[in-house]
Each structure stands twice: as structure tokens, then as C-alpha cells.
Design a protein around this motif. Structure first.
Motif, short mmCIF file in Angstrom:
data_model
loop_
_atom_site.label_atom_id
_atom_site.label_comp_id
_atom_site.label_asym_id
_atom_site.label_seq_id
_atom_site.Cartn_x
_atom_site.Cartn_y
_atom_site.Cartn_z
N UNK A 136 0.82 -1.21 0.00
CA UNK A 136 0.00 0.00 0.00
C UNK A 136 0.86 1.26 0.00
N UNK A 137 2.13 1.13 0.34
CA UNK A 137 3.04 2.28 0.37
C UNK A 137 4.05 2.12 -0.76
N UNK A 138 3.65 2.49 -1.96
CA UNK A 138 4.45 2.23 -3.15
C UNK A 138 5.85 2.84 -3.09
N UNK A 139 5.98 4.04 -2.59
CA UNK A 139 7.29 4.70 -2.55
C UNK A 139 8.26 3.92 -1.64
N UNK A 140 7.76 3.49 -0.48
CA UNK A 140 8.62 2.73 0.44
C UNK A 140 8.95 1.36 -0.13
N UNK A 141 7.97 0.73 -0.78
CA UNK A 141 8.21 -0.56 -1.43
C UNK A 141 9.32 -0.41 -2.46
N UNK A 142 9.21 0.59 -3.32
CA UNK A 142 10.21 0.83 -4.37
C UNK A 142 11.58 1.12 -3.77
N UNK A 143 11.62 1.90 -2.71
CA UNK A 143 12.89 2.22 -2.06
C UNK A 143 13.57 0.95 -1.53
N UNK A 144 12.78 0.04 -0.99
CA UNK A 144 13.35 -1.17 -0.42
C UNK A 144 13.87 -2.13 -1.48
N UNK A 146 14.90 -1.33 -4.63
CA UNK A 146 15.95 -0.76 -5.46
C UNK A 146 17.28 -0.86 -4.74
N UNK A 147 18.34 -0.67 -5.47
CA UNK A 147 19.61 -0.56 -4.76
C UNK A 147 20.76 -1.34 -5.37
N UNK A 148 20.60 -1.85 -6.57
CA UNK A 148 21.73 -2.47 -7.25
C UNK A 148 21.91 -3.96 -7.00
N UNK A 152 16.30 -11.17 -7.19
CA UNK A 152 16.09 -12.43 -6.47
C UNK A 152 16.68 -12.34 -5.06
N UNK A 153 17.84 -11.75 -4.92
CA UNK A 153 18.47 -11.61 -3.61
C UNK A 153 17.64 -10.68 -2.72
N UNK A 154 17.13 -9.62 -3.30
CA UNK A 154 16.30 -8.69 -2.53
C UNK A 154 15.04 -9.38 -2.04
N UNK A 155 14.36 -10.09 -2.92
CA UNK A 155 13.11 -10.73 -2.56
C UNK A 155 13.29 -11.88 -1.57
N UNK A 156 14.44 -12.52 -1.58
CA UNK A 156 14.71 -13.62 -0.64
C UNK A 156 15.14 -13.11 0.74
N UNK A 157 15.52 -11.86 0.83
CA UNK A 157 16.02 -11.28 2.07
C UNK A 157 14.84 -10.83 2.93
N UNK A 159 14.77 -9.50 5.72
CA UNK A 159 14.97 -8.22 6.42
C UNK A 159 14.55 -7.04 5.52
N UNK A 160 14.45 -7.27 4.21
CA UNK A 160 13.97 -6.24 3.28
C UNK A 160 12.45 -6.24 3.24
N UNK A 161 11.86 -7.39 2.98
CA UNK A 161 10.41 -7.59 2.93
C UNK A 161 10.10 -8.93 3.58
N UNK A 162 9.33 -8.92 4.63
CA UNK A 162 8.97 -10.17 5.30
C UNK A 162 7.83 -10.84 4.56
N UNK A 163 8.04 -12.10 4.21
CA UNK A 163 6.96 -12.90 3.65
C UNK A 163 7.06 -13.22 2.17
#
Length: 164
Positions: A136-144, A146-148, A152-157, A159-163
Motif C-alpha cells: 500500500x506504500x508504493x514509494x517505500x516498497x520501491x525504495x526497499x 531498489x539498490x543495485x 532475487x536476492x532482494x526478494x529472498x532477504x 529483512x527487506x520484505x517479510x513474507x
């Protein structure tokens, strides 16, 4: 492994089945999924009313009056209405004022932890925000996300997004 939608579905079912009910009896097998608990440790829940069932990522929280049961389904864990005789893989049987329910975990990858109400556990402390809530918070989702790093690594982490 049960993914976020399955865990959300399980939380909603447990809420329907158990919310407001009082624990009358708990039978549990020693070892996994209880991990660092003995079956007798669950006896502190006897007589307590279940006040809420909630989730953060893939972690389920069953909140009682004085304790919280932290449950992770692992790969094969699930809650079902109790069957007679018990289904193979039944690790816990809960008798509540609202009925009887089994936690079935064939491969014993699930995890059950008992916490004081409001207590925390390292397994939960390291989690990032819940993925469904953050949508529901698109800007925060995008910020989390992004980052180089590879997506796959981001989505598996967790601590970035639970679940995810």
C-alpha cells in the motif's frame, strides 16, 4: 514451503476457528516443531483465552492473555480441525472451547516458540516490514527493492520484505 498467501489464509482460518476460545488441553509430540520447548511447557496456556491471531511475513502469532505462541509452518505445516484417528504427521492437538484442532507437520520443518505476551524472538526481530502491508506504500516498497542488488536476492532477504 507455504508462502505468504497460504500463511494469511491459515491466519484467517485460525481466527474463525479459535478467536476468543479458551485452551482446555494441549497434547504435543516432543522435538520438532517444538524445538526448544518440551510438551509440558505448553501447559501454561491452559485456561488462557486466545485474544488474537496475526501474522508478520510468514510468522504466525497466536496471542493469549499472558503468552504468545510463535508458529512458522515450515514446508509442510498446517492447522486442521482435529480428525479421529489423528492424521499422520500430527505434532500437536489443541482442545479449545470452540473445538479441537491439530497442527500437522509431516517433515517437522515447522517451528513453535512460546513467548511472554509482548515478548520478542530473534527470528522475528530481524524481519523487515510485512510485504502485503508495504504494498500500500508504493514509494517505500520501491525504495526497499531498489539498490543495485539482484532482484532475487532482494526478494529472498526477509529483512527487506517479510513474507516474500
Amino acid at each position: 514451503m507455504p508462502e505468504l498467501p497460504e500463511v494469511e489464509f491459515a491466519v484467517r482460518k485460525l481466527r474463525d476457528w479459535m478467536a476468543g476460545a479458551t485452551v482446555e488441553a494441549i497434547e504435543a509430540s516432543p522435538g520438532k516443531p517444538l524445538r526448544d520447548l518440551a510438551p509440558a511447557d505448553l501447559q501454561v496456556l491452559h485456561g488462557q483465552r486466545l485474544t488474537d491471531v496475526r501474522r508478520r511475513g510468514k510468522q504466525m502469532f497466536l496471542d493469549f492473555e499472558r503468552h504468545t505462541l510463535l508458529v512458522h509452518l515450515g514446508m509442510t505445516g498446517k492447522w486442521i480441525p482435529a480428525e479421529t484417528p489423528p492424521r499422520g504427521g500430527t505434532r500437536m492437538r489443541w482442545r479449545l472451547s470452540s473445538g479441537a484442532f491439530d497442527f500437522v507437520d509431516w517433515r517437522r520443518f515447522g517451528r513453535v516458540r512460546l513467548l511472554p505476551i509482548g515478548g520478542s524472538h530473534p527470528e522475528v526481530d530481524k524481519l523487515g516490514p510485512d510485504a502485503l502491508e508495504l504494498c500500500a506504500e508504493r514509494a517505500e516498497f520501491a525504495r526497499r527493492v531498489k539498490g543495485g542488488r539482484a532482484i532475487k536476492l532482494v526478494l529472498m532477504d526477509q529483512s527487506v520484505l517479510a513474507g516474500v
